[in-house]
Design a protein around this motif. Structure first.
Motif, mmCIF file in Angstrom:
data_model
loop_
_atom_site.group_PDB
_atom_site.id
_atom_site.type_symbol
_atom_site.label_atom_id
_atom_site.label_comp_id
_atom_site.label_asym_id
_atom_site.label_seq_id
_atom_site.Cartn_x
_atom_site.Cartn_y
_atom_site.Cartn_z
ATOM 1 N N HIS A 208 -5.238 -6.826 -11.224
ATOM 2 C CA HIS A 208 -5.557 -7.069 -10.604
ATOM 3 C C HIS A 208 -5.233 -6.596 -9.144
ATOM 4 N N VAL A 209 -3.837 -5.753 -9.458
ATOM 5 C CA VAL A 209 -3.596 -4.887 -8.235
ATOM 6 C C VAL A 209 -3.124 -2.809 -8.699
ATOM 7 N N PRO A 210 -4.172 -2.161 -9.417
ATOM 8 C CA PRO A 210 -3.707 -0.748 -9.511
ATOM 9 C C PRO A 210 -3.462 0.229 -8.172
ATOM 10 N N HIS A 211 -3.624 -1.353 -7.629
ATOM 11 C CA HIS A 211 -2.883 0.720 -6.216
ATOM 12 C C HIS A 211 -1.136 -0.234 -6.007
ATOM 13 N N TRP B 99 0.608 -1.249 -0.146
ATOM 14 C CA TRP B 99 -0.485 0.226 -0.218
ATOM 15 C C TRP B 99 1.088 1.556 -0.004
ATOM 16 N N HIS B 100 1.993 1.196 0.051
ATOM 17 C CA HIS B 100 2.909 3.076 0.702
ATOM 18 C C HIS B 100 3.163 3.160 -0.791
ATOM 19 N N PRO C 80 -0.981 3.226 -8.773
ATOM 20 C CA PRO C 80 -1.468 4.447 -8.014
ATOM 21 C C PRO C 80 -1.991 5.450 -7.616
ATOM 22 N N HIS C 81 -1.804 6.473 -8.183
ATOM 23 C CA HIS C 81 -2.708 7.786 -8.285
ATOM 24 C C HIS C 81 -3.779 6.908 -8.894
ATOM 25 N N HIS D 44 -1.067 9.921 -1.025
ATOM 26 C CA HIS D 44 -2.660 10.582 -1.175
ATOM 27 C C HIS D 44 -3.647 10.376 -0.750
ATOM 28 N N LEU D 45 -3.372 8.931 0.558
ATOM 29 C CA LEU D 45 -4.688 9.304 1.204
ATOM 30 C C LEU D 45 -4.153 10.114 2.179
#
Length: 291
Positions: A250-253, A37-38, A257-258, A43-44
């Motif tokens: 499957h892993v857009p984060h 998640w880094h 990530p943006h 952004h979050l």
């Protein structure tokens, strides 16, 4: 960095962001850990206080002996949410999404909102002949590499997972050493998760009792059963919206990530508008919207 004892295991977690922001918990998928998640955290954390953690059996969290269950992961997530002060927003990926949905079915009062990308709940779409065939074909190499992991060769199993299931030939050598070590370290837990007979299902009747906001997403570059799973779950959850991320998998984060963060933040903002009673939010982010 911190550790907490919940449900008989020590869990590693970190809290990032302004203490005044709405709490958000991120739940990672199989093979990985909180580091996945880094790239989205900067952004979050501008608007939210974010907790990331290693699920039981992953990286810095304790790995208890014996066959585990997804219900244990759900109970761990519940304990972390209660530690933060329920209810909270939860965003989750892959098997982490299955954990979050299982908790929503059992403890809906803990969730302020729920955002899930491609949970592998294949049992909820069982019975479609073409999907069943595709899922069986995809599961064959996974079963083979899991057998290697259970036989004690975690590195070979992890390599095959990366190159035969996820990214393709040559991807293993292209990965940084720390990422490869994470896959190898967490391989036994990935095998353990698939040993749970209920790993790929959820109680749809109870899940229908979760009435909070939910965003269910899938990528156009992912296998077709993920789209079918998202559509089925969106039919069950009363306030769900289904979203499609064009050009993502499957892993857009990790891959975008943006863009992933923008989608998630827009959804979270819509839940605040809904809570405030402002009209128009459901139309702007309604079920079936595509990006």
């Amino acid at each position: 960095m911190a550790r907490t004892r919940v449900n008989g295991v020590d869990l590693f977690y970190e809290i990032h962001g302004d203490g005044d922001g709405d709490p958000l918990v991120l739940v990672h998928g199989s093979w990985t850990d909180h580091h996945s998640w880094h790239a989205v955290l900067p952004h979050l954390t501008r608007t939210h206080r974010v907790l990331v953690y290693d699920r039981r059996g992953h990286s810095r969290s304790e790995r208890p002996p014996g066959q585990g269950t997804r219900t244990q992961d759900e109970d761990d997530l519940a304990a972390l949410i209660e530690m933060l002060g329920a209810p909270v927003h939860v965003a989750a990926s892959s098997f982490g999404g299955s954990v979050a949905l299982g908790l929503a079915a059992r403890r809906p009062e803990l969730l302020r909102s729920l955002a899930v990308h491609e949970p592998p709940l294949t049992a909820v779409v069982a019975g479609d002949p073409e999907l069943d065939r595709l899922i069986r074909e995809a599961q064959t190499p996974i079963d083979a590499l899991m057998a290697q992991v259970r036989a004690g060769d975690s590195e070979a199993g992890a390599r095959r997972f990366v190159e035969e299931v996820v990214f393709g030939p040559g991807a293993w050598e292209a990965m940084p050493d720390p990422v490869r070590r994470t896959f190898v370290t967490n391989a036994p837990t990935a095998a353990d998760e698939q040993g749970d007979p209920d790993w790929n299902t959820v109680d749809l009747a109870r899940l229908g009792g979760y009435t909070g906001p939910a965003m269910l997403s899938r990528g156009t570059d992912s296998p077709p059963w993920f789209g079918a799973i998202v559509e089925r779950l969106a039919q069950v959850i009363p306030a769900a919206q289904a979203r499609t991320l064009d050009g993502e998998g499957h892993v857009p984060h990790l891959t975008a990530p943006h863009r992933y963060a923008e989608h998630l933040l827009a959804f979270l903002a819509s839940t605040a508008s809904r809570a405030a009673g402002r009209p128009g939010t459901e139309q702007a982010f309604g079920s079936g919207d595509q990006e």
